[in-house]
Enzyme design. Structure first.
Site, mmCIF file in Angstrom:
data_model
loop_
_atom_site.group_PDB
_atom_site.id
_atom_site.type_symbol
_atom_site.label_atom_id
_atom_site.label_comp_id
_atom_site.label_asym_id
_atom_site.label_seq_id
_atom_site.Cartn_x
_atom_site.Cartn_y
_atom_site.Cartn_z
ATOM 1 N N GLY A 77 30.000 36.454 85.691
ATOM 2 C CA GLY A 77 29.246 37.683 85.915
ATOM 3 C C GLY A 77 29.375 38.142 87.346
ATOM 4 O O GLY A 77 29.728 37.362 88.238
ATOM 5 N N CYS B 120 32.050 29.779 85.685
ATOM 6 C CA CYS B 120 31.815 30.485 86.942
ATOM 7 C C CYS B 120 30.315 30.758 87.118
ATOM 8 O O CYS B 120 29.539 29.834 87.324
ATOM 9 C CB CYS B 120 32.647 31.756 86.997
ATOM 10 N N TYR B 121 29.861 32.000 87.014
ATOM 11 C CA TYR B 121 28.430 32.286 87.105
ATOM 12 C C TYR B 121 27.661 31.466 86.082
ATOM 13 O O TYR B 121 26.540 31.001 86.356
ATOM 14 C CB TYR B 121 28.182 33.785 86.881
ATOM 15 N N HIS C 100 38.217 30.112 85.898
ATOM 16 C CA HIS C 100 38.252 30.922 84.669
ATOM 17 C C HIS C 100 39.346 30.393 83.731
ATOM 18 O O HIS C 100 40.515 30.748 83.871
ATOM 19 C CB HIS C 100 38.513 32.393 85.006
ATOM 20 N N GLU D 5 39.828 31.212 80.716
ATOM 21 C CA GLU D 5 40.226 32.222 79.735
ATOM 22 C C GLU D 5 41.386 33.095 80.194
ATOM 23 O O GLU D 5 42.044 33.742 79.370
ATOM 24 C CB GLU D 5 39.024 33.109 79.378
ATOM 25 N N GLY E 80 46.609 58.665 62.088
ATOM 26 C CA GLY E 80 47.994 58.229 62.233
ATOM 27 C C GLY E 80 48.116 56.936 63.007
ATOM 28 O O GLY E 80 49.175 56.318 63.046
ATOM 29 N N ASP F 128 44.279 51.724 63.728
ATOM 30 C CA ASP F 128 42.874 51.388 63.479
ATOM 31 C C ASP F 128 42.323 52.142 62.272
ATOM 32 O O ASP F 128 41.738 51.545 61.360
ATOM 33 C CB ASP F 128 42.020 51.693 64.717
ATOM 34 N N SER F 129 42.497 53.465 62.266
ATOM 35 C CA SER F 129 41.977 54.248 61.139
ATOM 36 C C SER F 129 42.744 53.937 59.859
ATOM 37 O O SER F 129 42.173 53.937 58.761
ATOM 38 C CB SER F 129 42.036 55.747 61.453
ATOM 39 N N LYS G 51 42.227 44.097 68.664
ATOM 40 C CA LYS G 51 43.395 44.858 68.205
ATOM 41 C C LYS G 51 44.410 43.984 67.471
ATOM 42 O O LYS G 51 44.923 44.360 66.419
ATOM 43 C CB LYS G 51 44.075 45.532 69.404
#
Length: 517
Positions: free
Chosen positions: A58, A85-86, A173, A175, A228, A231-232, A373
């Protein structure tokens, strides 16, 4: 809050830049991970029955008055906790340790000294493993029951553990990709300490999502706007899998689409999937509203308003509608509303989660809102969407309207469509498309002198851009082999009337955004 139907690692978000990335890394292990605000109570958290808890980093100093603190009752739940971390610092302070500002802050790479190779977080970790640090504060003294298991030259308590209570902390970190063995650290916690089952995959997601859509929708109708984009498209096919002809899709051709896009969408969803599809050719309405407008945010607002007006006109033709479906993703939700409940800077509004009228008469149906995604692409493949659709680069909601820098006209859009098509074609020919997060072309409001066919020309300039990224939060410009750019430039200048100069954009994000406008 409902209990999750599979083993889950909960990430408590303290406003970290990398909270999404933590959740992604856990899901890459086929373990479900969900981000929740740090303000969640111990009772609420216990009701979720997570296998483990990760405290994120954070931006605050844990020594400052009013800095975020989790409910102290969380430490009494008996659930393993990893502080990053935080998260490490706040766990230390709340359990009796101290945190101070050291003489030297650490930002960047550091080498780990492994003090206890048998420690839970350090199994399989190399000596002198390269870490990524980003902190101004550091633990000065450990809480009772904790031991120091790893250090760096400027940070004695880089890795700490309390095996009895299953509390663990790292100052770096794990990640981020800069930490060489970051995935191993996280696996040691998620799979080793927490013993989480690796039961999260897209087949499981689809089956549960279909059941949930059917339960929520019942016998009512759902309206979905197709753009197009992936996602949709995935949202529409998933919902159609669940409720068939109760789904009505609306495809608005705003005249700002890529070359051949309208035909592709109509063919795929009408012919291949047999989905009820209403097509609105609204190019004239959009271009008329955009005439003379050059300011980027004004363009976005105009495009959004005309889209909503057109969409509502089409919706009236669909009969009685109860739900509006959107392809909202997890990053859209998080960026648009900070899960930590704290302040966050808005770079731009997301077209899925922003801009809806307050008096929206439909309930929202967002079946992808817990996915990233790459997970959406995996769902699309499971559902049989063609690879060309599933693997498409992201495309902005306002379309080419924000890539046609300056005034938007039919002539300039047609020019830009041709430039964009050639650029993408050359990338695909070089087998580089899948290496790139997003590739795009912009038409600039600049003219330059050129020589074409032994004649002097005074034509427009285009800029090509390609970036690599994991989640679009940050991005780096793509290093093309020179011959790819050479071929693209040569084809554009030879084949596209009105362009005589090609630039390549080497701006990273930050300081630039991926799109020009």
């Amino acid at each position: 809050m409902q209990q999750f139907p599979h083993d889950t690692i909960v990430v408590l978000d303290f406003g970290a830049q990398y909270s999404q990335l933590i959740a992604r890394r856990v899901r890459e292990m086929h373990v479900y991970s969900q981000i929740v605000p740090y303000t969640i109570t111990a009772t609420e958290l216990a009701a979720l029955s997570p296998k483990g808890i990760i405290f994120s980093g954070g931006p605050s100093s844990v020594r400052s008055a009013g800095s975020p603190r989790p409910d102290a009752g969380i430490y009494e739940l008996g659930i393993p906790i990893l502080g990053i971390c935080y998260g490490l610092q706040v766990m230390s302070i709340q359990n009796g340790g101290t945190v101070e500002r050291p003489l030297k802050r650490e930002y960047g790479f550091a080498d780990l000294t492994v003090l206890h190779p048998e420690a839970s977080l350090l199994k399989g970790i190399s000596a002198n493993s390269r870490l990524w640090m980003s902190h101004g504060d550091a633990v000065a003294s450990l809480p009772d029951g904790f031991i120091q298991t790893g250090s760096t030259p400027n940070c004695p308590f880089t890795v700490i553990e309390n095996d009895e209570k299953h509390f663990y902390g790292v100052q770096f970190h794990p990640e981020v990709v800069h930490t060489a063995e970051g995935n191993q650290f996280l696996q040691n916690f998620v799979l080793g300490v927490c013993q989480a089952n690796q039961d999260w995959d897209m087949g499981f997601f689809i089956s549960t999502a279909v059941e949930e859509i059917r339960r929520k929708v019942g016998d009512k109708q759902v309206l979905c706007g197709l753009s197009g984009g992936v996602d949709s498209a995935v949202a529409a096919v998933l919902i159609h899998e669940a409720i068939g002809d109760q789904l009505v899709c609306v495809f608005v051709n705003n005249g700002l689409l890529r070359k051949g896009e309208a035909d592709m969408v109509l063919k795929l969803f009408r012919d291949h999937y047999n989905i009820r599809l209403q097509y609105a050719d609204a190019e004239d309405a959009f271009l008329s509203a955009l005439k003379g407008v050059t300011e980027p945010e004004a363009k976005r607002k105009i495009i959004g308003k005309v889209f909503i007006d057109t969409f509502y006109d089409e919706a009236r033709k669909a009969g009685e509608i109860s739900f509006l479906a959107q392809g909202t993703l997890y990053p859209d939700v998080i960026e648009s509303k900070s899960p930590s409940g704290g302040p966050s800077a808005t770079i731009k509004s997301h077209h899925n989660v922003g801009g809806l009228p307050e008096d929206l008469k439909w309930d929202l149906l967002e079946p992808l809102r817990e996915l990233f995604k790459d997970e959406v692409r995996a769902v699309g493949r499971e559902l049989g969407l063609p690879e060309e659709m599933v693997n498409r680069h992201p495309f902005p909601g306002p379309g080419l309207g924000v890539r046609c820098v300056g005034e938007v006209t039919k002539e300039r859009l047609d020019t830009l469509r041709d430039v964009d098509a050639i650029f993408i074609e050359e990338i695909r020919k070089a087998n580089l498309y899948d290496d790139i997060w997003q590739a795009l072309a912009c038409l600039l409001p600049v003219k330059s002198v050129g020589v074409q066919g032994d004649e002097r020309t005074y034509e427009e300039v285009c800029s090509l851009r390609a970036v690599t990224s994991e989640d679009a939060m940050t991005a780096d410009w793509y290093r093309f082999p020179p011959d790819v750019l050479q071929h693209a430039s040569s084809r554009i200048c030879n084949e596209v009337k009105g362009v005589n100069r090609v630039l390549y954009d080497i701006t990273s994000k930050p300081p630039g955004t991926i799109e020009w406008e």
